[in-house]
Design a protein around this motif. Structure first.
Motif, PDB file in Angstrom:
ATOM      1  N   GLN A 287     -14.295 -27.192  24.043  1.00  0.00           N
ATOM      2  CA  GLN A 287     -13.498 -27.279  23.179  1.00  0.00           C
ATOM      3  C   GLN A 287     -12.562 -25.726  24.007  1.00  0.00           C
ATOM      4  O   GLN A 287     -11.978 -25.397  22.897  1.00  0.00           O
ATOM      5  CB  GLN A 287     -13.898 -26.423  22.355  1.00  0.00           C
ATOM      6  CG  GLN A 287     -14.778 -28.508  21.757  1.00  0.00           C
ATOM      7  CD  GLN A 287     -15.781 -28.182  20.333  1.00  0.00           C
ATOM      8  OE1 GLN A 287     -16.538 -26.996  20.306  1.00  0.00           O
ATOM      9  NE2 GLN A 287     -16.553 -29.157  19.842  1.00  0.00           N
ATOM     10  N   TRP A 288     -13.457 -24.556  24.253  1.00  0.00           N
ATOM     11  CA  TRP A 288     -12.933 -23.723  24.846  1.00  0.00           C
ATOM     12  C   TRP A 288     -11.881 -23.788  25.415  1.00  0.00           C
ATOM     13  O   TRP A 288     -10.746 -22.736  25.438  1.00  0.00           O
ATOM     14  CB  TRP A 288     -13.972 -22.513  25.371  1.00  0.00           C
ATOM     15  CG  TRP A 288     -13.331 -21.440  26.215  1.00  0.00           C
ATOM     16  CD1 TRP A 288     -13.185 -21.375  27.464  1.00  0.00           C
ATOM     17  CD2 TRP A 288     -13.417 -20.201  25.416  1.00  0.00           C
ATOM     18  NE1 TRP A 288     -12.595 -19.836  27.014  1.00  0.00           N
ATOM     19  CE2 TRP A 288     -13.218 -18.978  26.414  1.00  0.00           C
ATOM     20  CE3 TRP A 288     -14.045 -19.714  24.390  1.00  0.00           C
ATOM     21  CZ2 TRP A 288     -12.763 -17.948  26.039  1.00  0.00           C
ATOM     22  CZ3 TRP A 288     -13.952 -18.146  23.690  1.00  0.00           C
ATOM     23  CH2 TRP A 288     -12.983 -17.340  24.945  1.00  0.00           C
ATOM     24  N   TYR A 289     -12.299 -24.110  26.568  1.00  0.00           N
ATOM     25  CA  TYR A 289     -10.889 -25.136  27.394  1.00  0.00           C
ATOM     26  C   TYR A 289      -9.785 -25.703  26.705  1.00  0.00           C
ATOM     27  O   TYR A 289      -8.840 -25.087  28.107  1.00  0.00           O
ATOM     28  CB  TYR A 289     -11.561 -25.555  28.699  1.00  0.00           C
ATOM     29  CG  TYR A 289     -10.513 -26.290  29.692  1.00  0.00           C
ATOM     30  CD1 TYR A 289     -10.088 -25.492  31.066  1.00  0.00           C
ATOM     31  CD2 TYR A 289      -9.893 -27.741  29.476  1.00  0.00           C
ATOM     32  CE1 TYR A 289      -9.051 -26.013  31.617  1.00  0.00           C
ATOM     33  CE2 TYR A 289      -8.935 -27.767  30.837  1.00  0.00           C
ATOM     34  CZ  TYR A 289      -8.720 -27.385  31.667  1.00  0.00           C
ATOM     35  OH  TYR A 289      -7.629 -27.068  32.470  1.00  0.00           O
ATOM     36  N   LYS A 290      -9.871 -26.047  25.978  1.00  0.00           N
ATOM     37  CA  LYS A 290      -8.833 -27.347  25.529  1.00  0.00           C
ATOM     38  C   LYS A 290      -7.654 -25.536  24.666  1.00  0.00           C
ATOM     39  O   LYS A 290      -6.584 -25.993  24.731  1.00  0.00           O
ATOM     40  CB  LYS A 290      -9.420 -27.886  24.078  1.00  0.00           C
ATOM     41  CG  LYS A 290      -9.352 -29.315  24.918  1.00  0.00           C
ATOM     42  CD  LYS A 290     -10.138 -29.651  23.757  1.00  0.00           C
ATOM     43  CE  LYS A 290     -10.103 -31.756  24.471  1.00  0.00           C
ATOM     44  NZ  LYS A 290     -10.910 -32.241  23.334  1.00  0.00           N
ATOM     45  N   VAL A 291      -8.507 -24.501  24.684  1.00  0.00           N
ATOM     46  CA  VAL A 291      -7.660 -23.638  23.776  1.00  0.00           C
ATOM     47  C   VAL A 291      -6.948 -22.487  24.272  1.00  0.00           C
ATOM     48  O   VAL A 291      -5.714 -22.023  24.997  1.00  0.00           O
ATOM     49  CB  VAL A 291      -8.661 -23.255  23.017  1.00  0.00           C
ATOM     50  CG1 VAL A 291      -7.632 -21.695  21.660  1.00  0.00           C
ATOM     51  CG2 VAL A 291      -8.626 -23.895  21.300  1.00  0.00           C
ATOM     52  N   MET A 292      -8.078 -22.534  25.421  1.00  0.00           N
ATOM     53  CA  MET A 292      -8.199 -20.495  26.806  1.00  0.00           C
ATOM     54  C   MET A 292      -7.877 -21.412  27.372  1.00  0.00           C
ATOM     55  O   MET A 292      -7.012 -20.702  28.184  1.00  0.00           O
ATOM     56  CB  MET A 292      -9.161 -20.648  26.323  1.00  0.00           C
ATOM     57  CG  MET A 292     -10.321 -19.036  25.090  1.00  0.00           C
ATOM     58  SD  MET A 292      -8.757 -18.335  24.216  1.00  0.00           S
ATOM     59  CE  MET A 292      -9.079 -16.995  24.885  1.00  0.00           C
ATOM     60  N   GLY A 293      -7.580 -22.693  27.949  1.00  0.00           N
ATOM     61  CA  GLY A 293      -7.575 -23.064  29.085  1.00  0.00           C
ATOM     62  C   GLY A 293      -8.299 -22.602  30.377  1.00  0.00           C
ATOM     63  O   GLY A 293      -7.672 -22.873  32.665  1.00  0.00           O
ATOM     64  N   ASN A 294      -9.463 -22.317  30.531  1.00  0.00           N
ATOM     65  CA  ASN A 294     -10.206 -21.564  31.136  1.00  0.00           C
ATOM     66  C   ASN A 294     -12.001 -21.783  30.916  1.00  0.00           C
ATOM     67  O   ASN A 294     -11.939 -22.556  30.273  1.00  0.00           O
ATOM     68  CB  ASN A 294      -9.952 -20.444  31.564  1.00  0.00           C
ATOM     69  CG  ASN A 294     -10.104 -18.808  30.231  1.00  0.00           C
ATOM     70  OD1 ASN A 294     -11.255 -19.655  29.512  1.00  0.00           O
ATOM     71  ND2 ASN A 294      -9.600 -18.096  30.528  1.00  0.00           N
ATOM     72  N   ASN A 295     -12.759 -21.686  31.524  1.00  0.00           N
ATOM     73  CA  ASN A 295     -13.752 -21.622  31.399  1.00  0.00           C
ATOM     74  C   ASN A 295     -15.022 -20.400  32.264  1.00  0.00           C
ATOM     75  O   ASN A 295     -14.877 -20.539  33.585  1.00  0.00           O
ATOM     76  CB  ASN A 295     -14.447 -22.666  32.128  1.00  0.00           C
ATOM     77  CG  ASN A 295     -16.089 -23.112  31.685  1.00  0.00           C
ATOM     78  OD1 ASN A 295     -16.548 -22.969  30.533  1.00  0.00           O
ATOM     79  ND2 ASN A 295     -16.539 -24.320  31.962  1.00  0.00           N
ATOM     80  N   PRO A 296     -14.958 -19.453  30.959  1.00  0.00           N
ATOM     81  CA  PRO A 296     -16.063 -18.622  31.516  1.00  0.00           C
ATOM     82  C   PRO A 296     -17.546 -18.466  31.708  1.00  0.00           C
ATOM     83  O   PRO A 296     -18.397 -17.087  32.144  1.00  0.00           O
ATOM     84  CB  PRO A 296     -15.184 -17.495  30.746  1.00  0.00           C
ATOM     85  CG  PRO A 296     -15.634 -18.104  29.200  1.00  0.00           C
ATOM     86  CD  PRO A 296     -15.086 -19.720  29.701  1.00  0.00           C
ATOM     87  N   ALA A 297     -18.053 -19.366  31.298  1.00  0.00           N
ATOM     88  CA  ALA A 297     -19.651 -20.107  31.459  1.00  0.00           C
ATOM     89  C   ALA A 297     -20.389 -20.087  32.814  1.00  0.00           C
ATOM     90  O   ALA A 297     -19.632 -20.405  33.858  1.00  0.00           O
ATOM     91  CB  ALA A 297     -19.324 -21.412  30.575  1.00  0.00           C
ATOM     92  N   LYS A 298     -21.326 -19.113  32.597  1.00  0.00           N
ATOM     93  CA  LYS A 298     -22.019 -19.174  33.738  1.00  0.00           C
ATOM     94  C   LYS A 298     -22.979 -20.433  34.092  1.00  0.00           C
ATOM     95  O   LYS A 298     -23.187 -20.863  34.707  1.00  0.00           O
ATOM     96  CB  LYS A 298     -23.442 -18.079  33.623  1.00  0.00           C
ATOM     97  CG  LYS A 298     -22.564 -16.578  33.249  1.00  0.00           C
ATOM     98  CD  LYS A 298     -23.887 -15.393  33.813  1.00  0.00           C
ATOM     99  CE  LYS A 298     -23.183 -14.102  33.085  1.00  0.00           C
ATOM    100  NZ  LYS A 298     -23.925 -12.888  33.478  1.00  0.00           N
ATOM    101  N   PHE A 299     -23.477 -21.048  32.770  1.00  0.00           N
ATOM    102  CA  PHE A 299     -24.097 -22.808  33.182  1.00  0.00           C
ATOM    103  C   PHE A 299     -23.598 -23.506  32.703  1.00  0.00           C
ATOM    104  O   PHE A 299     -22.692 -24.166  32.525  1.00  0.00           O
ATOM    105  CB  PHE A 299     -25.198 -22.284  32.014  1.00  0.00           C
ATOM    106  CG  PHE A 299     -26.489 -21.358  32.000  1.00  0.00           C
ATOM    107  CD1 PHE A 299     -27.448 -21.478  32.842  1.00  0.00           C
ATOM    108  CD2 PHE A 299     -25.956 -20.305  31.326  1.00  0.00           C
ATOM    109  CE1 PHE A 299     -28.589 -21.059  32.471  1.00  0.00           C
ATOM    110  CE2 PHE A 299     -27.017 -19.476  30.955  1.00  0.00           C
ATOM    111  CZ  PHE A 299     -28.282 -19.516  32.504  1.00  0.00           C
TER     112      PHE A 299
END
Length: 270
Positions: free
Chosen positions: A97-109
């Motif tokens: 869901q984050w990727y669909k809005v922000m275009g990146n994935n900051p997660a560590k896991f």
């Protein structure tokens, strides 16, 4: 025809009168209006003796301290709060869901660390400011201004789901593993959302998995002033002990802090 066009613009499909799923797969349920006792009760101090001026002790304060030592002071005083009906996301915001809005994935896991596809794990390693930016962009995508972070009182009210116990299911810590990923069962990592039992209002992972940013600033007690340079997180995460996943527990970070145990879920104004 106009209603069909509007629905297409919002890309929102209603599941029922009290739930809906938006254009990026975030499901929300209606939280009913109501009142609850926010925070944690302390033992009555009415019977505490007055201070004896002829001793070196402060008998009154010693008594008060003994009756409140087991309670985090920032959860006091317990007080009655009324909450208007709103919508709450059933899960924490996922990495997809984050990727669909922000275009990146900051997660560590992510996959490399977990060994499996992480798209349904909660996004973490995001600051309060990051969460606010997500809200801003999602509102723009869906042509609305109704998505937001929940307030602290909304979050606790939704987490309790009518319960007056330590957790949504009551006071028995032995049941916590059925509802939460925490230090006793998380194996030091996040887990896909909605794999544990929901509370009675259909909300998953309100206890554990990741701590959740809310809109509210931190206060030392509910009667003290607001520290705008600290924002509140609720619910505890995979790293926390059982005690720190309780419905009333409050944590706080600077709004620009990013940690692997910090994520969020959204509310939506009706």
């Amino acid at each position: 025809m106009k209603k069909l066009v509007l629905g297409a613009l919002l890309a929102t499909s209603l599941l029922s009168a009290d739930s809906f799923t938006n254009s990026i797969g975030m499901t929300f349920v209606e939280i009913p209006s109501g009142s609850f006792m926010m925070g944690t009760a302390t033992k009555s101090t009415a019977a505490c003796p007055k201070d004896d001026p002829f001793t070196s002790k402060n008998e009154y304060q010693d008594c008060v301290d003994s009756r409140t030592s087991s309670v985090n002071k920032d959860e006091t005083p317990q007080h009655k709060v009324h909450v208007k009906s709103f919508y709450m996301q059933t899960t924490e915001v996922t990495q997809l869901q984050w990727y669909k809005v922000m275009g990146n994935n900051p997660a560590k896991f992510k996959k490399k660390k977990l060994g499996y596809d992480s798209r349904n794990n909660p996004v973490e390693n995001v600051s309060w400011y990051d969460a606010k930016e997500f809200v801003k962009r999602l509102n723009k995508m869906e042509h609305t201004n109704k998505y937001r972070l929940p307030t602290e009182k909304e979050w606790e009210y939704a987490a309790r789901a009518g319960s007056t116990g330590k957790w949504c299911f009551g006071n028995s810590k032995s049941k916590l593993g059925q509802y939460a990923w925490y230090d006793n069962n998380s194996r030091d990592k996040t887990h896909p959302v909605a794999k544990k039992k929901p509370n009675r209002w259909g909300l998953y992972d309100m206890h554990g998995n990741v701590c959740e940013w809310v809109s509210s600033c931190y206060t030392k007690t509910y009667n003290s002033g607001c520290y705008e340079n600290y924002k509140v997180l609720r619910g505890g995460g995979w790293i926390n002990s059982a005690n720190y996943t309780r419905s009333a527990v409050r944590n706080y970070y600077s709004p620009d802090d990013r940690y692997g145990d910090s994520g969020f879920r959204l509310a939506r104004t009706k």
